[in-house]
Design an enzyme around this catalytic site. Structure first.
Site, short mmCIF file in Angstrom:
data_model
loop_
_atom_site.label_atom_id
_atom_site.label_comp_id
_atom_site.label_asym_id
_atom_site.label_seq_id
_atom_site.Cartn_x
_atom_site.Cartn_y
_atom_site.Cartn_z
N ARG A 131 0.87 -1.19 0.00
CA ARG A 131 0.00 0.00 0.00
C ARG A 131 0.90 1.23 0.00
O ARG A 131 2.06 1.14 0.44
CB ARG A 131 -0.87 0.03 1.27
CG ARG A 131 -2.01 -0.96 1.23
CD ARG A 131 -2.80 -0.92 2.52
NE ARG A 131 -3.75 -2.03 2.59
CZ ARG A 131 -4.19 -2.57 3.72
NH1 ARG A 131 -3.78 -2.11 4.89
NH2 ARG A 131 -5.06 -3.55 3.70
N ARG A 225 -9.87 5.43 5.46
CA ARG A 225 -8.54 4.93 5.11
C ARG A 225 -8.33 4.92 3.59
O ARG A 225 -7.21 5.05 3.12
CB ARG A 225 -8.35 3.53 5.70
CG ARG A 225 -6.95 3.01 5.54
CD ARG A 225 -6.67 1.80 6.38
NE ARG A 225 -7.36 0.61 5.85
CZ ARG A 225 -7.20 -0.62 6.35
NH1 ARG A 225 -6.38 -0.80 7.37
NH2 ARG A 225 -7.85 -1.64 5.86
N ARG A 236 -15.12 -6.60 4.23
CA ARG A 236 -14.47 -6.32 5.52
C ARG A 236 -15.48 -5.91 6.59
O ARG A 236 -15.38 -6.32 7.72
CB ARG A 236 -13.40 -5.22 5.35
CG ARG A 236 -12.18 -5.79 4.68
CD ARG A 236 -11.06 -4.80 4.51
NE ARG A 236 -10.04 -5.41 3.66
CZ ARG A 236 -8.78 -5.59 3.99
NH1 ARG A 236 -8.36 -5.17 5.17
NH2 ARG A 236 -7.92 -6.16 3.18
N1 LIG Z 1 -8.06 5.84 17.51
C1 LIG Z 1 -8.14 6.20 16.22
N2 LIG Z 1 -8.78 7.33 15.91
C2 LIG Z 1 -8.85 7.72 14.59
N3 LIG Z 1 -8.33 7.05 13.55
C3 LIG Z 1 -7.70 5.90 13.82
C4 LIG Z 1 -7.56 5.41 15.16
N4 LIG Z 1 -6.88 4.25 15.11
C5 LIG Z 1 -6.61 4.03 13.81
N5 LIG Z 1 -7.09 5.00 13.03
C6 LIG Z 1 -7.04 5.08 11.55
O1 LIG Z 1 -7.92 4.06 11.07
C7 LIG Z 1 -7.42 3.48 9.87
C8 LIG Z 1 -7.27 1.98 10.06
O2 LIG Z 1 -6.22 1.71 10.97
P1 LIG Z 1 -5.16 0.55 10.71
O3 LIG Z 1 -4.72 0.52 9.28
O4 LIG Z 1 -4.12 0.68 11.75
O5 LIG Z 1 -6.13 -0.70 10.98
P2 LIG Z 1 -5.77 -2.24 10.98
O6 LIG Z 1 -6.54 -2.83 12.09
O7 LIG Z 1 -4.30 -2.42 10.98
O8 LIG Z 1 -6.42 -2.68 9.58
P3 LIG Z 1 -6.11 -3.97 8.64
O9 LIG Z 1 -6.29 -5.18 9.48
O10 LIG Z 1 -7.13 -3.86 7.57
O11 LIG Z 1 -4.71 -3.80 8.10
C9 LIG Z 1 -6.08 4.17 9.60
O12 LIG Z 1 -6.30 5.17 8.65
C10 LIG Z 1 -5.69 4.73 10.95
O13 LIG Z 1 -4.86 5.86 10.83
#
Ligand SMILES: Nc1ncnc2c1ncn2[C@@H]1O[C@H](COP(=O)(O)OP(=O)(O)OP(=O)(O)O)[C@@H](O)[C@H]1O
Length: 286
Positions: A131, A225, A236
């Site tokens: 990404r 995102r 998802r």
């Molecule tokens: N507490 C929060 N408040 C606002 N935005 C957040 C918060 N935590 C994460 N985000 C945002 O939400 C989006 C998703 O977060 P992230 O990519 O870390 O999720 P993930 O659980 O790792 O997802 P995946 O399993 O699909 O990779 C990102 O754009 C991130 O910056």
């Protein structure tokens, strides 16, 4: 009560002299000897202390220096005080962080990485495309499907899964190397991966489930995102709804509320601290 039982029994059953029932203690006997084990131990050790003090007097506290007092205490107890650590150092810990897609697993891990040392964040191997902003070897090891399947063949992965059409897996070598150096290990997996890891690691690792404060907040986060197509987004969101039910298989649940990323990362850090302070340490072998 004891006296009442004794009296009533000996009155109502005169043929029983009740030799098995001891006579109730008299006031004099109560005063004369210590009654229970702890009082008796206290009494004995106090007596020993008094003896020791006679042969090795402890100087007056206000006149003696700290080292004089230490020496006097040591000779009274006939032993030296050890400066060795009272508790053995904690075992390296494996922390499994999971939660629905888009809940913020990567974001929380990024914060944790900034705030804590001695943690190794295992880099997962994946066959999915990179990404924007992701770095090979840092965020994931990006490999082809063929390369991935060759790792599976060689039993190099602790667990692996096909997620949304792409492979993801955890290389064992990294975990072994860092645990040997005393690092705690952080694994970031989806719910399916956490379930497989629970079966492999059982209670030897600590399992954390990350949730958003509400379903709506989670969906908004995924939309913002902007990394999924319409179809991916739908899958998802539908999956996330089902996944939240798996929370009961985890040890801890951490809410990652909108705008409160720092709080969520701090709570994860506190959980790690608490786990390191456990009397019965988890002990993972990979
Ligand atoms: N507490 C929060 N408040 C606002 N935005 C957040 C918060 N935590 C994460 N985000 C945002 O939400 C989006 C998703 O977060 P992230 O990519 O870390 O999720 P993930 O659980 O790792 O997802 P995946 O399993 O699909 O990779 C990102 O754009 C991130 O910056």
């Amino acid at each position: 009560m004891y006296r009442r039982l004794y009296t009533s029994l000996s009155h109502t059953t005169p043929f029983l002299s009740l030799p098995f029932l001891p006579k109730p203690p008299t006031l004099l006997s109560l005063l004369a000897k210590p009654q229970n084990l702890s009082t008796r131990l206290l009494f004995t050790s106090a007596a020993k202390m008094a003896d020791a003090q006679k042969s090795h007097p402890i100087p007056a506290l206000e006149k003696a220096s700290k080292s004089e007092l230490l020496r006097a205490l040591e000779s009274s107890l006939r032993t030296t005080f050890s400066s060795d650590s009272i508790c053995p150092s904690p075992n390296p810990l494996i922390i499994v962080i999971s939660g629905p897609s888009g809940v913020g697993k990567d974001a929380v891990i990024r914060k944790l990485r900034e705030a804590r040392e001695n943690l190794h964040f295992v880099v997962t191997a994946t066959s999915r495309g990179m990404r924007p902003g992701e770095v090979d070897g840092k965020d994931y090891f990006f490999v082809s499907k063929e390369e991935f399947l060759s790792m599976v063949e060689k039993n190099e992965l602790l667990e692996y899964a096909l997620v949304y059409g792409e492979y993801k897996g955890i290389p064992k070598k990294q975990i072994r190397e860092y645990m040997a150096k005393g690092y705690d290990i952080v694994l970031r997996v989806d719910i399916q991966g956490a379930q497989t890891l629970r079966k492999i690691l059982k209670d030897s690792a600590v399992f954390l489930f990350l949730v958003a404060e509400s379903e709506l907040a989670l969906v908004e986060r995924l939309i913002e995102r902007k990394t999924e197509s319409k179809e991916e987004l739908l899958v998802r969101v539908a999956t996330a709804r089902e996944e939240v039910r798996h929370v009961k298989n985890f040890d801890y649940v951490v809410v990652n509320a909108q705008g409160k990323l720092d709080d969520a990362a701090r709570l994860v850090g506190s959980i790690i601290d608490a786990e390191k302070a456990r009397v019965r340490q988890r002990s993972a072998v990979i």
